[in-house]
Design a protein around this motif. Structure first.
Motif, short mmCIF file in Angstrom:
data_model
loop_
_atom_site.label_atom_id
_atom_site.label_comp_id
_atom_site.label_asym_id
_atom_site.label_seq_id
_atom_site.Cartn_x
_atom_site.Cartn_y
_atom_site.Cartn_z
N LEU A 13 -11.18 50.51 -56.36
CA LEU A 13 -10.66 51.87 -56.45
C LEU A 13 -11.77 52.89 -56.20
O LEU A 13 -11.52 53.97 -55.69
N PHE A 14 -12.98 52.57 -56.62
CA PHE A 14 -14.16 53.33 -56.17
C PHE A 14 -15.29 52.34 -55.98
O PHE A 14 -15.28 51.23 -56.52
N LEU A 31 -14.87 49.82 -59.43
CA LEU A 31 -13.72 49.55 -60.29
C LEU A 31 -12.79 48.61 -59.54
O LEU A 31 -12.24 48.96 -58.49
N PHE A 32 -12.64 47.40 -60.08
CA PHE A 32 -11.77 46.38 -59.49
C PHE A 32 -10.40 46.37 -60.16
O PHE A 32 -10.32 46.41 -61.40
N VAL A 33 -9.34 46.28 -59.36
CA VAL A 33 -8.04 45.90 -59.90
C VAL A 33 -7.59 44.65 -59.16
O VAL A 33 -7.86 44.48 -57.96
N LEU A 196 -14.98 57.80 -63.78
CA LEU A 196 -13.53 57.97 -63.89
C LEU A 196 -13.13 59.44 -63.79
O LEU A 196 -12.04 59.77 -63.29
N ALA A 197 -14.02 60.31 -64.23
CA ALA A 197 -13.73 61.76 -64.24
C ALA A 197 -13.98 62.41 -62.87
O ALA A 197 -13.57 63.55 -62.65
N LEU A 198 -14.62 61.68 -61.96
CA LEU A 198 -14.93 62.21 -60.64
C LEU A 198 -13.88 61.77 -59.62
O LEU A 198 -13.18 60.77 -59.84
#
Length: 280
Positions: A13-14, A31-33, A196-198
């Motif tokens: 995701l990023f 960030l892995f999903v 996460l906030a960026l």
């Protein structure tokens, strides 16, 4: 007895590169999903100690990650059992979805169970890291914030979403991207909450869209449905949806363009781990 397992894919995701290591590899933050979509793998135990991969990949079987994972388990543990493995391959190679790494991880997880080896998750992750940087996330099988080369994994809460994933007709060689002087390799190390906030970014995207107009065109087409991203080092791209109906409506429209595409949901735990827990 034959056992069938869905070997899943992943999305980044990023993704940021934070520097080069002394061993020549690069540190990253991502960030892995894990998705509920992938290749179907078939395993059958044998008593002869032979590792047979019956699916033809078009190159030497001993170089295949599936074979290498099974052989590594044998060599590390001295196990005398064998296995026959086949796979219904649907995930693209060089797509940034981790298909080959997932196949290796699925092999490690399944044979650890079927051969009664009882290796820990930590031991399997250490073995998997030697096979490929994306193998550990599939051993973990959960949404994770990753650092190091991808082997330092921390489970995190991130809402389950639906994803339209599309692969253009091009394969992006990761090694070529790492050698590019246009690749940003000095992103600051930040905490998961800070990242996460960026706005989510992938450091490979500017390099890939400069070299591969197909990816640039695809990201533009996908942006009609929401913010579009590239996974890993490409070439697959995706858009996130809150509900399945919206994702499938977009899929129906996108299929008309001729791209390879699918809709999948992120999962709290991979189907491999769920099924292994059910085997006595």
């Amino acid at each position: 007895m034959k056992y069938n397992f869905l070997s899943p894919c992943k999305l980044n995701l990023f993704l940021y590169i934070t520097g080069k290591r002394e061993d020549g590899y690069h540190n990253l933050q991502t960030l892995f999903v894990v998705l509920d979509y992938g290749d179907m793998m078939h395993f059958e135990n044998t008593d002869d100690g032979k590792i047979e991969l019956t699916t033809d990949f078009g190159f030497d079987v001993k170089k295949n990650l599936i074979y290498r994972a099974a052989k590594l388990l044998q060599d590390k543990t001295g196990c005398s059992l064998g296995v026959t493995i086949s796979i219904d391959k649907i995930l693209p190679q060089g797509g940034g979805l981790g298909g080959g790494s997932a196949n290796a991880a699925t092999t490690l997880l399944v044979l650890n169970k079927l051969w009664n080896l009882n290796l820990s998750e930590k031991e399997l992750i250490e073995m998997g890291t030697g096979l490929g940087a994306d193998v550990p996330i599939f051993i973990k099988g959960k949404t994770c914030f990753a650092e190091g080369i991808g082997e330092k994994l921390v489970e995190v809460d991130y809402p389950q979403k639906y994803y339209l994933v599309v692969t253009p007709d091009c394969s992006v060689p990761t090694a070529k991207l790492f050698s590019s002087d246009k690749l940003k390799k000095d992103s600051p190390c930040r905490s998961y909450n800070e990242l996460l906030a960026l706005p989510f970014e992938n450091c490979f995207t500017p390099v890939v869209i400069n070299e591969y107009p197909q990816v640039k065109d695809l990201l533009a087409k996908l942006s009609v449905y929401g913010k579009s991203y590239m996974s890993g080092s490409g070439s697959s791209c995706f858009v996130e949806f809150n509900d399945e109906l919206s994702a499938n409506n977009a899929l129906s429209e996108f299929r008309k363009t001729g791209f390879k595409c699918f809709v999948a949901k992120s999962v709290e735990q991979s189907s491999v781990l769920k099924k292994l827990h059910q085997i006595k």
